[in-house]
Scaffold this active site. Structure first.
Site: not given
Length: 277
Positions: A113, A43, A154
């Site tokens: 995301k 990331e 994440c």
């Protein structure tokens, strides 16, 4: 392709974008030379993980230097490449975006995301991604010769509904570029990846930056690959390294035939649906 090798590049990330791009390119090359068919970066691999800095490092597709490097690297090394994530600017907004490329350098897809990491932990760590980032709204599963490739980023992994939707859409391997910290990492990193793999009977990959105790945000490290039975088949330590693992798609079918939990879902009583957008 039922069996293939994956590589996860746990790289040290510095403030200078160009140095990060050079290092990422070197690690992609080394992974390709070691026979990896799929290579994964962490990331925010091109910049420090600091929300206030993301606008400074943001790029647009397809002209951003990080994005162009990823396309060239995939083509030159002949690998599928999940380019970790970078800050992407689009339409006046900035997203935490993973770009996925084919071995001929074509963009196969991107994942923005969906769940922004806005937390205040008892350890004193405070993060507010929404101060500079906007949330994505797409479930990302990419058909490929490696099997369905699911990509999320994440904090997304903490939402089991999203992971299950990806599997129902055909994911056989779920890749999560992620930067867990020194509070959440020791508590949940291995646990959550093993749990998601067992729940969904697919392979899971977590790709972390290397740990830098001097960074403003200290990543946990310990990138890992988990098989569909929940076994950790490869795991990094804290520092910079590349880990490798063998993916066997036949193992997924074997486990699902012996323990058919996805077939045993009571869809006559409950359902998980993707709302139209």
């Amino acid at each position: 392709m039922q069996r293939y090798r994956v590589a996860v590049c746990q790289m040290t990330i510095v403030r200078e974008k160009e140095k990060n791009l050079v290092r990422a390119r070197e690690m992609i090359a080394r992974a390709g030379q070691q026979g990896a068919r799929l290579v994964v970066l962490p990331e925010m691999f091109n910049c420090p993980y600091v929300a206030s800095l993301f606008p400074m490092y943001a790029e647009t597709y397809p002209d951003g230097p990080s994005i162009q490097m990823l396309s060239r690297a995939a083509r030159e090394e002949g690998v599928y490449l999940v380019g970790g994530s970078v800050p992407e600017q689009d339409g006046g907004r900035i997203y935490n975006t993973s770009f996925i490329f084919s071995p001929d350098g074509r963009l196969l897809g991107r994942h923005r995301k969906m769940h922004l990491f806005d937390v205040q932990l008892a350890s004193g760590l405070t993060v507010k991604e929404s101060s500079t980032l906007s949330a994505g709204d797409q479930v990302t599963v990419i058909p490929s010769e490696l099997g369905g490739l699911g990509v999320a980023i994440c904090y997304d992994v903490r939402f089991p509904e999203l992971m299950r939707l990806m599997v129902l859409k055909g994911a056989r391997l779920v890749v999560i570029p992620a930067a867990f910290n020194m509070t959440t990492g020791p508590a949940h990193w291995e646990l959550i990846f093993r749990m998601r793999a067992v729940d969904n009977q697919v392979y899971f990959i977590g790709a972390s930056p290397a740990r830098d105790p001097m960074a403003p945000y200290v990543a946990y490290g310990h990138s890992l690959v988990v098989d569909p039975w929940g076994n950790v088949i490869s795991m990094a330590r804290e520092g910079e390294e590349i880990i490798y693992a063998e993916i066997d798609l036949d193992l997924i079918e074997k486990i699902r035939s012996e323990l058919p939990l996805l077939r045993h879902r009571r869809t006559d009583i409950y359902a998980l649906e993707l709302l139209a957008r």
